[in-house]
Design a protein around this motif. Sequence first.
Motif, PDB file in Angstrom:
ATOM      1  N   THR A  89     -15.902  13.985  -7.459  1.00  0.00           N
ATOM      2  CA  THR A  89     -16.572  12.756  -7.051  1.00  0.00           C
ATOM      3  C   THR A  89     -15.581  11.904  -6.264  1.00  0.00           C
ATOM      4  OG1 THR A  89     -18.003  12.781  -8.990  1.00  0.00           O
ATOM      5  CG2 THR A  89     -17.753  10.688  -7.845  1.00  0.00           C
ATOM      6  N   VAL A  90     -16.012  11.446  -5.101  1.00  0.00           N
ATOM      7  CA  VAL A  90     -15.140  10.729  -4.180  1.00  0.00           C
ATOM      8  C   VAL A  90     -15.640   9.295  -4.017  1.00  0.00           C
ATOM      9  CG1 VAL A  90     -14.238  10.669  -1.818  1.00  0.00           C
ATOM     10  CG2 VAL A  90     -14.603  12.871  -2.966  1.00  0.00           C
ATOM     11  N   LEU A  91     -14.699   8.356  -3.982  1.00  0.00           N
ATOM     12  CA  LEU A  91     -15.013   6.948  -3.749  1.00  0.00           C
ATOM     13  C   LEU A  91     -14.159   6.459  -2.593  1.00  0.00           C
ATOM     14  CD1 LEU A  91     -16.451   4.308  -4.702  1.00  0.00           C
ATOM     15  CD2 LEU A  91     -14.440   3.892  -6.151  1.00  0.00           C
ATOM     16  N   ALA A  92     -14.801   5.876  -1.568  1.00  0.00           N
ATOM     17  CA  ALA A  92     -14.079   5.299  -0.435  1.00  0.00           C
ATOM     18  C   ALA A  92     -14.045   3.789  -0.599  1.00  0.00           C
ATOM     19  CB  ALA A  92     -14.751   5.675   0.874  1.00  0.00           C
ATOM     20  N   LEU A  93     -12.873   3.202  -0.406  1.00  0.00           N
ATOM     21  CA  LEU A  93     -12.746   1.758  -0.637  1.00  0.00           C
ATOM     22  C   LEU A  93     -11.694   1.141   0.263  1.00  0.00           C
ATOM     23  CD1 LEU A  93      -9.892   1.389  -2.366  1.00  0.00           C
ATOM     24  CD2 LEU A  93     -11.298   2.193  -4.249  1.00  0.00           C
ATOM     25  N   SER A  94     -11.756  -0.194   0.320  1.00  0.00           N
ATOM     26  CA  SER A  94     -10.772  -0.982   1.051  1.00  0.00           C
ATOM     27  C   SER A  94     -10.299  -2.096   0.136  1.00  0.00           C
ATOM     28  CB  SER A  94     -11.391  -1.556   2.330  1.00  0.00           C
ATOM     29  OG  SER A  94     -10.435  -2.296   3.068  1.00  0.00           O
ATOM     30  N   GLY A  95      -9.017  -2.110  -0.162  1.00  0.00           N
ATOM     31  CA  GLY A  95      -8.471  -3.113  -1.063  1.00  0.00           C
ATOM     32  C   GLY A  95      -8.456  -4.496  -0.449  1.00  0.00           C
ATOM     33  N   ASP A 117     -12.944  11.054  -8.949  1.00  0.00           N
ATOM     34  CA  ASP A 117     -11.834  12.007  -9.048  1.00  0.00           C
ATOM     35  C   ASP A 117     -10.856  11.848  -7.892  1.00  0.00           C
ATOM     36  OD1 ASP A 117     -12.955  13.562 -11.316  1.00  0.00           O
ATOM     37  OD2 ASP A 117     -14.512  14.062  -9.851  1.00  0.00           O
ATOM     38  N   LEU A 118     -11.369  11.384  -6.749  1.00  0.00           N
ATOM     39  CA  LEU A 118     -10.555  11.208  -5.553  1.00  0.00           C
ATOM     40  C   LEU A 118     -10.939   9.890  -4.902  1.00  0.00           C
ATOM     41  CD1 LEU A 118      -8.519  12.494  -3.485  1.00  0.00           C
ATOM     42  CD2 LEU A 118     -10.529  13.406  -2.288  1.00  0.00           C
ATOM     43  N   VAL A 119      -9.947   9.087  -4.548  1.00  0.00           N
ATOM     44  CA  VAL A 119     -10.168   7.796  -3.902  1.00  0.00           C
ATOM     45  C   VAL A 119      -9.661   7.867  -2.472  1.00  0.00           C
ATOM     46  CG1 VAL A 119      -9.520   5.356  -3.854  1.00  0.00           C
ATOM     47  CG2 VAL A 119     -10.069   6.458  -6.028  1.00  0.00           C
ATOM     48  N   LEU A 120     -10.569   7.620  -1.514  1.00  0.00           N
ATOM     49  CA  LEU A 120     -10.178   7.441  -0.125  1.00  0.00           C
ATOM     50  C   LEU A 120      -9.906   5.954   0.077  1.00  0.00           C
ATOM     51  CD1 LEU A 120     -12.849   9.572   1.828  1.00  0.00           C
ATOM     52  CD2 LEU A 120     -10.685  10.317   0.858  1.00  0.00           C
ATOM     53  N   PHE A 121      -8.643   5.593   0.288  1.00  0.00           N
ATOM     54  CA  PHE A 121      -8.335   4.168   0.406  1.00  0.00           C
ATOM     55  C   PHE A 121      -8.026   3.807   1.849  1.00  0.00           C
ATOM     56  CE2 PHE A 121      -4.171   6.087  -0.196  1.00  0.00           C
ATOM     57  CZ  PHE A 121      -3.322   5.351   0.615  1.00  0.00           C
ATOM     58  N   ASP A 122      -8.537   2.669   2.249  1.00  0.00           N
ATOM     59  CA  ASP A 122      -8.340   2.129   3.591  1.00  0.00           C
ATOM     60  C   ASP A 122      -6.845   1.907   3.807  1.00  0.00           C
ATOM     61  OD1 ASP A 122      -8.283   0.638   5.934  1.00  0.00           O
ATOM     62  OD2 ASP A 122      -9.888  -0.723   5.335  1.00  0.00           O
ATOM     63  N   PRO A 126      -3.190  -2.190  -0.381  1.00  0.00           N
ATOM     64  CA  PRO A 126      -3.155  -0.934  -1.139  1.00  0.00           C
ATOM     65  C   PRO A 126      -3.914  -1.075  -2.459  1.00  0.00           C
ATOM     66  CG  PRO A 126      -0.977  -1.457  -0.273  1.00  0.00           C
ATOM     67  CD  PRO A 126      -1.839  -2.652  -0.016  1.00  0.00           C
ATOM     68  N   PRO A 127      -4.431   0.029  -2.988  1.00  0.00           N
ATOM     69  CA  PRO A 127      -5.197  -0.038  -4.243  1.00  0.00           C
ATOM     70  C   PRO A 127      -4.433  -0.765  -5.344  1.00  0.00           C
ATOM     71  CG  PRO A 127      -5.404   2.129  -3.270  1.00  0.00           C
ATOM     72  CD  PRO A 127      -4.378   1.406  -2.459  1.00  0.00           C
ATOM     73  N   HIS A 128      -5.079  -1.770  -5.923  1.00  0.00           N
ATOM     74  CA  HIS A 128      -4.441  -2.545  -6.984  1.00  0.00           C
ATOM     75  C   HIS A 128      -4.529  -1.822  -8.322  1.00  0.00           C
ATOM     76  CE1 HIS A 128      -2.983  -6.155  -8.992  1.00  0.00           C
ATOM     77  NE2 HIS A 128      -3.948  -6.018  -9.876  1.00  0.00           N
ATOM     78  N   THR A 129      -5.621  -1.133  -8.529  1.00  0.00           N
ATOM     79  CA  THR A 129      -5.840  -0.389  -9.769  1.00  0.00           C
ATOM     80  C   THR A 129      -6.313   1.011  -9.407  1.00  0.00           C
ATOM     81  OG1 THR A 129      -6.500  -2.395 -10.934  1.00  0.00           O
ATOM     82  CG2 THR A 129      -7.119  -0.294 -11.940  1.00  0.00           C
ATOM     83  N   VAL A 130      -5.697   2.008 -10.000  1.00  0.00           N
ATOM     84  CA  VAL A 130      -6.095   3.383  -9.752  1.00  0.00           C
ATOM     85  C   VAL A 130      -6.944   3.861 -10.925  1.00  0.00           C
ATOM     86  CG1 VAL A 130      -5.299   5.739  -9.364  1.00  0.00           C
ATOM     87  CG2 VAL A 130      -3.997   3.807  -8.423  1.00  0.00           C
ATOM     88  N   PRO A 131      -8.174   4.293 -10.660  1.00  0.00           N
ATOM     89  CA  PRO A 131      -8.991   4.819 -11.759  1.00  0.00           C
ATOM     90  C   PRO A 131      -8.264   5.948 -12.479  1.00  0.00           C
ATOM     91  CG  PRO A 131     -10.334   4.501  -9.793  1.00  0.00           C
ATOM     92  CD  PRO A 131      -8.912   4.271  -9.387  1.00  0.00           C
ATOM     93  N   PRO A 132      -8.308   5.993 -13.792  1.00  0.00           N
ATOM     94  CA  PRO A 132      -7.569   7.007 -14.556  1.00  0.00           C
ATOM     95  C   PRO A 132      -7.887   8.419 -14.075  1.00  0.00           C
ATOM     96  CG  PRO A 132      -8.494   5.349 -16.020  1.00  0.00           C
ATOM     97  CD  PRO A 132      -9.057   5.070 -14.659  1.00  0.00           C
ATOM     98  N   GLY A 133      -6.828   9.170 -13.797  1.00  0.00           N
ATOM     99  CA  GLY A 133      -6.984  10.553 -13.394  1.00  0.00           C
ATOM    100  C   GLY A 133      -7.324  10.766 -11.940  1.00  0.00           C
ATOM    101  N   ALA A 134      -7.578   9.695 -11.188  1.00  0.00           N
ATOM    102  CA  ALA A 134      -7.985   9.843  -9.789  1.00  0.00           C
ATOM    103  C   ALA A 134      -6.780  10.094  -8.893  1.00  0.00           C
ATOM    104  CB  ALA A 134      -8.725   8.608  -9.315  1.00  0.00           C
ATOM    105  N   ARG A 135      -6.977  10.923  -7.896  1.00  0.00           N
ATOM    106  CA  ARG A 135      -5.981  11.121  -6.854  1.00  0.00           C
ATOM    107  C   ARG A 135      -6.295  10.178  -5.701  1.00  0.00           C
ATOM    108  NH1 ARG A 135      -7.193  16.721  -7.690  1.00  0.00           N
ATOM    109  NH2 ARG A 135      -7.951  16.932  -5.535  1.00  0.00           N
TER     110      ARG A 135
END
Length: 276
Positions: free
Chosen positions: A170-176, A228-233, A240-249
Amino acid sequence: MADAAGTWGFTDDRGAALAAERRPERVVAYVRAGAALLDLGVRPVAVYGSGHDGDALDPVKSGGLAAAGVPYLGPGRTLDEERIRALGGADLLVDVTYDGKSPYALDEALADRLGVPLTALSVGNDLPLPAIVGRFAELAGALGASGGSPARVADAEAALRAAAARADLTVLALSGAGPEQVHLARPHAWPELARLAELGVRFADPGQGPGASWLTTDWQHAVALAPDLVLFDSRANAVPPHTVPPGARLTPWNPETPPSPAAYVRFFQDLAAALG
């Protein structure tokens, strides 16, 4: 393209029919458009940024522009005609449009003051990604390019499809936006994310709320989606991501990837590796 009489014409994605007495040779472009044109064989004489950009070229958005020695003029809304004329002038301004009506990064009145045509190509979700890339190729061809270096998009897409099927992540794309806020991308609103979904990448649904392209929320909401995977802006204006979901790359994502085959081959290859 030029007709028998030697005039040049091109219709942009606002429906504006542009005309010039000869094919433009001196192109000044928005960074994203300029990087795409460079990939496709057209070297801009200069590029400019958006309201999110500062006085220095964002390396994430620059593509091959810096290596090619293309000068950066700062944010487009601060440009005046004297600065462009000091470079030797321009024959064509190239911007992008998200709404099919207005150029994104440049004051249209600047083109009027310079007396040169302004073209704006769509990068919004009104067109699928292959059509967006195709339109930039059409413009590059109209400007005399042969298409630049060949890029095997179909091979990169096939590899990405296979990687997505194997990984089943499962992939999540975000911008901090800082410690209190994050913008979660709605995949259908971003042509490249919509294309990834067509290739089998499984995106987390940000959920209901205001915002057509982003859901602005807190980091706890992002964590609760359990990606499971975070695409970060990774652009300079994003945090940059302030919090990383547990286990996510984590893997970087440029929401302004140049609309060229070469740039998307690199993006698809990088994402296939991240999924693997």
